[in-house]
Design an enzyme around this catalytic site. Structure first.
Site, PDB file in Angstrom:
ATOM      1  N   ASP A  86     -22.526   2.465   7.281  1.00 58.19           N
ATOM      2  CA  ASP A  86     -22.034   3.188   6.115  1.00 58.19           C
ATOM      3  C   ASP A  86     -22.618   2.653   4.816  1.00 58.19           C
ATOM      4  O   ASP A  86     -22.825   3.400   3.864  1.00 58.19           O
ATOM      5  CB  ASP A  86     -20.505   3.123   6.065  1.00 58.19           C
ATOM      6  CG  ASP A  86     -19.870   4.157   6.983  1.00 58.19           C
ATOM      7  OD1 ASP A  86     -20.537   4.565   7.943  1.00 58.19           O
ATOM      8  OD2 ASP A  86     -18.717   4.545   6.747  1.00 58.19           O
ATOM      9  N   CYS A 127     -19.135  -1.336  14.004  1.00 53.58           N
ATOM     10  CA  CYS A 127     -18.928  -0.798  12.661  1.00 53.58           C
ATOM     11  C   CYS A 127     -18.158   0.516  12.654  1.00 53.58           C
ATOM     12  O   CYS A 127     -17.770   1.033  13.687  1.00 53.58           O
ATOM     13  CB  CYS A 127     -20.260  -0.706  11.931  1.00 53.58           C
ATOM     14  SG  CYS A 127     -20.909  -2.361  11.543  1.00 53.58           S
ATOM     15  N   ASP A 128     -18.037   1.070  11.466  1.00 50.24           N
ATOM     16  CA  ASP A 128     -16.954   1.959  11.063  1.00 50.24           C
ATOM     17  C   ASP A 128     -16.572   3.075  12.036  1.00 50.24           C
ATOM     18  O   ASP A 128     -15.461   3.125  12.541  1.00 50.24           O
ATOM     19  CB  ASP A 128     -17.297   2.590   9.716  1.00 50.24           C
ATOM     20  CG  ASP A 128     -17.339   1.567   8.601  1.00 50.24           C
ATOM     21  OD1 ASP A 128     -17.503   0.375   8.904  1.00 50.24           O
ATOM     22  OD2 ASP A 128     -17.216   1.941   7.434  1.00 50.24           O
ATOM     23  N   LYS A 129     -17.471   4.024  12.286  1.00 47.82           N
ATOM     24  CA  LYS A 129     -17.084   5.213  13.060  1.00 47.82           C
ATOM     25  C   LYS A 129     -17.221   4.992  14.552  1.00 47.82           C
ATOM     26  O   LYS A 129     -16.736   5.799  15.349  1.00 47.82           O
ATOM     27  CB  LYS A 129     -17.934   6.423  12.641  1.00 47.82           C
ATOM     28  CG  LYS A 129     -17.948   6.672  11.151  1.00 47.82           C
ATOM     29  CD  LYS A 129     -16.558   6.707  10.536  1.00 47.82           C
ATOM     30  CE  LYS A 129     -16.601   6.667   9.026  1.00 47.82           C
ATOM     31  NZ  LYS A 129     -17.093   5.405   8.471  1.00 47.82           N
ATOM     32  N   CYS A 203     -19.278  -6.085   7.934  1.00 51.78           N
ATOM     33  CA  CYS A 203     -19.085  -6.650   6.594  1.00 51.78           C
ATOM     34  C   CYS A 203     -17.731  -7.347   6.477  1.00 51.78           C
ATOM     35  O   CYS A 203     -16.714  -6.854   6.947  1.00 51.78           O
ATOM     36  CB  CYS A 203     -19.241  -5.564   5.544  1.00 51.78           C
ATOM     37  SG  CYS A 203     -20.915  -4.886   5.484  1.00 51.78           S
ATOM     38  N   GLU A 454     -17.968   8.900   2.293  1.00 53.68           N
ATOM     39  CA  GLU A 454     -17.282   7.696   1.828  1.00 53.68           C
ATOM     40  C   GLU A 454     -17.963   7.276   0.534  1.00 53.68           C
ATOM     41  O   GLU A 454     -19.189   7.194   0.480  1.00 53.68           O
ATOM     42  CB  GLU A 454     -17.424   6.611   2.900  1.00 53.68           C
ATOM     43  CG  GLU A 454     -16.651   5.358   2.641  1.00 53.68           C
ATOM     44  CD  GLU A 454     -16.733   4.423   3.840  1.00 53.68           C
ATOM     45  OE1 GLU A 454     -15.921   4.569   4.755  1.00 53.68           O
ATOM     46  OE2 GLU A 454     -17.629   3.570   3.873  1.00 53.68           O
ATOM     47  N   SER A 480     -14.567   3.859   0.852  1.00 63.19           N
ATOM     48  CA  SER A 480     -14.875   2.723   1.710  1.00 63.19           C
ATOM     49  C   SER A 480     -13.678   1.797   1.790  1.00 63.19           C
ATOM     50  O   SER A 480     -12.866   1.715   0.867  1.00 63.19           O
ATOM     51  CB  SER A 480     -16.068   1.952   1.129  1.00 63.19           C
ATOM     52  OG  SER A 480     -16.193   0.685   1.732  1.00 63.19           O
TER      53      SER A 480
END
Length: 565
Positions: A86, A127-129, A203, A454, A480
């Site tokens: 992202d 990570c995110d998704k 992160c 985002e 975010s």
């Protein structure tokens, strides 16, 4: 769950009997032994690539998982999914594909697992998704499954910003705002750029990736430590090996995701979410995962849980601590054990450890009260996330209230309206946003974007220019997990679906009251109806995958899942 030890393995559909001789021959062509094909076939769902810092080391995590599977008597078979960073996709058209990739991940796993008839699955996201996409697939497929992530990135204590705080990726985004405002020069910006991300991992703050990985523990779909053990610690590799071993126990006992991800488990996850102060995106993703599990996550219920759950952690961006500090202070299990002291969790639930929540958290304790507060002396009596309703967002919107300063918990100001993220960022950097304003960014919702981008750039620009305690930002897009300040996202219905946000005009007064869970457009119903008749919301027709996504995606309050028809 079904503990029938005489049941036939799922992989028998492709490996057992004379009729499956051609299938076995194809496995032989890959070097598998006949003896290996007699053992449980374990799919290793890996999101390794060389395009995401949280994923670049997942080949090593997968190797450790496979070692665990082999040690426990299974046969590992690895395949891959896509993964988007992202941070790299942020601020341009690429971010439209981030949330949309969640559905592709779930669908691609469904395709592979259904074709190969695995007996069990080990999911390796980071990570995110990828985390929610894989959890959605696990719920949809409902065969024994367990998760192990790549772990969070470290922060380096002696590498700090001008406030003597350890840096993370958000430091760089906010430094860009400071640079644009003339507060720092190019040399300082370059120092941040080269120092903030010291190595592999997701992160390092309580951003979306780490939020979701922590919630795999709270849901019961991962072993303890999955959310917080840093990526570069040897304990991360040991955890991966134990996870590979544990999947064989789940297969043996036929413990499936829907045995674990019950309605009570989602309530537990929301409690932990509120205590940790997770990303606003966690609400979006939990709703989507619950949908796959055959349940509906009601946003008003989210507020009920938040109102009764203390916020125990203030990790970045809400505070100065990072994931390595959470791990050192006791991790997610220590937070859960603290919540259990106030009887806020259902601890009777079975988990992917083959034990109950109660058994998992027994013996966990807090070693640093600066990082994890007591339920008797929390950061706040209410949870880290709030869902706001009102005339601007009848179906709900989401804010990370633990990252909002006290003076911005209530705010009223004139709307500054922008039809996309880029226009808003340009105005912020040009100094056209002033104290008291409410920045409105619309046409960035699930369908309107499409992809519900985002937006860390505008919130970081506001913070970097020193306006985060004076300016609010609302959008039908997302923020975010690194966002701080009065940033209210997921405005629903979105502008594309002709929600009230589509008819906000420059100068309209918007009133935000986070303690009362309200966000209102102070325009009469008659005037709003007049605007509906005379104004035409801007719409962008997408092509390719995004075009198909735009036609199928539902609203944010439903988790932005794809509609069946």
């Amino acid at each position: 769950m079904n503990n029938d030890k005489n049941r036939e393995k799922n992989s028998a559909k492709i490996l057992h009997g004379a009729e499956r001789s051609p299938h076995r021959s194809l496995f032989m062509g890959m070097g598998y032994l006949p003896e290996q094909l007699e053992k449980p076939l374990i799919g290793i769902v890996n999101s390794f690539n060389e395009a995401v810092p949280g994923h670049i080391h997942l080949d090593k995590i997968a190797r450790a998982v496979k070692d665990g599977v082999l040690a426990a008597g299974g046969t590992p078979v690895e395949f891959n999914t896509i993964a988007i960073c992202d941070g790299i996709a942020m601020g341009h058209e690429g971010m439209k594909y981030s949330l949309a990739s969640r559905e592709l991940i779930a669908d691609s796993v469904e395709c592979m697992v259904s074709a190969y008839c695995f007996d069990g699955l080990v999911f390796i996201p980071s990570c995110d998704k990828v985390v929610p996409g894989m959890l959605m697939a696990a719920a949809r497929l409902n065969i024994p499954s367990v998760f192990v992530s790549g772990g969070p990135m470290l922060t380096i204590g002696d590498v700090t910003d001008e406030n003597n705080k350890p840096m993370d990726l958000n430091t760089v985004f906010e430094a860009l705002g400071a640079y644009k405002a003339g507060k720092i020069g190019p040399e300082k910006l370059a120092y941040y750029e080269c120092s903030a991300c010291p190595g592999c991992g997701s992160c390092s703050g309580m951003f979306t990736a780490n939020s979701m990985n922590c919630l795999t523990e709270a849901l019961g779909m991962a072993l303890g430590g999955n959310g917080s053990i840093p990526a570069v610690y040897a304990q991360r590799l040991r955890l991966a090996k134990y996870t590979g071993m544990q999947i064989l126990s789940l297969v043996k006992d036929n413990i499936k995701p829907l045995d674990i991800m019950s309605e009570a488990a989602f309530h537990n996850a929301l409690r932990v979410d509120m205590a940790l102060g997770c990303s606003t995106n966690s609400v979006l993703h939990l709703a989507a995962i619950a949908n796959e599990a055959g349940m509906k996550l009601d946003l008003k219920m989210v507020n009920e849980i938040s109102a009764a759950t203390p916020n125990l952690c203030r990790l970045a961006p809400a505070g100065g601590h990072h994931m390595q500090d959470l791990y050192a202070a006791g991790g997610v299990y220590a937070v859960m054990n603290e919540l259990d002291k106030a009887s806020l969790l259902d601890t009777s639930l079975i988990t992917a450890t083959s034990k109950t929540v109660k058994e998992n958290i027994a013996g966990s304790h807090i070693t640093d009260r600066n990082v994890i507060k007591s339920v008797n002396a929390p950061y706040s009596e209410t949870g880290g996330i709030a869902v706001l309703f009102g005339s601007l967002s009848p179906s709900g919107s989401v804010v990370k209230r633990s990252a909002v300063s006290p003076e911005m918990q209530r705010h009223s100001g004139p709307a500054r309206v922008f039809e996309c993220e880029e226009a808003a960022v340009e105005a912020i950097y040009a100094g056209r946003i002033v104290s008291g304003d409410v920045v409105v960014i619309r046409n960035e919702g699930p369908a309107g974007g499409p992809g519900m981008r985002e937006m860390l750039l505008p919130t970081s620009a506001i913070a970097g220019m020193g306006l985060d305690k004076e300016v609010a930002l609302v959008t039908d897009g997302r923020f975010s997990g690194a966002t701080r300040g009065a940033a209210i996202g997921h405005i629903s219905p979105e502008a594309y679906r002709e929600g009230p946000v589509a008819y906000v005009c420059e100068g309209d007064i918007i009133e935000i009251d986070i303690p009362e869970y309200r966000i209102d457009l102070l325009v009469s119903q008659e005037e709003l109806e007049r605007r509906r008749r005379t104004m035409t919301p801007a719409r962008t027709a997408a092509r390719g995958y995004l075009g198909r996504y735009q036609k199928q995606v539902s609203s944010a309050h439903n988790g932005a899942v794809l509609k069946e028809n």
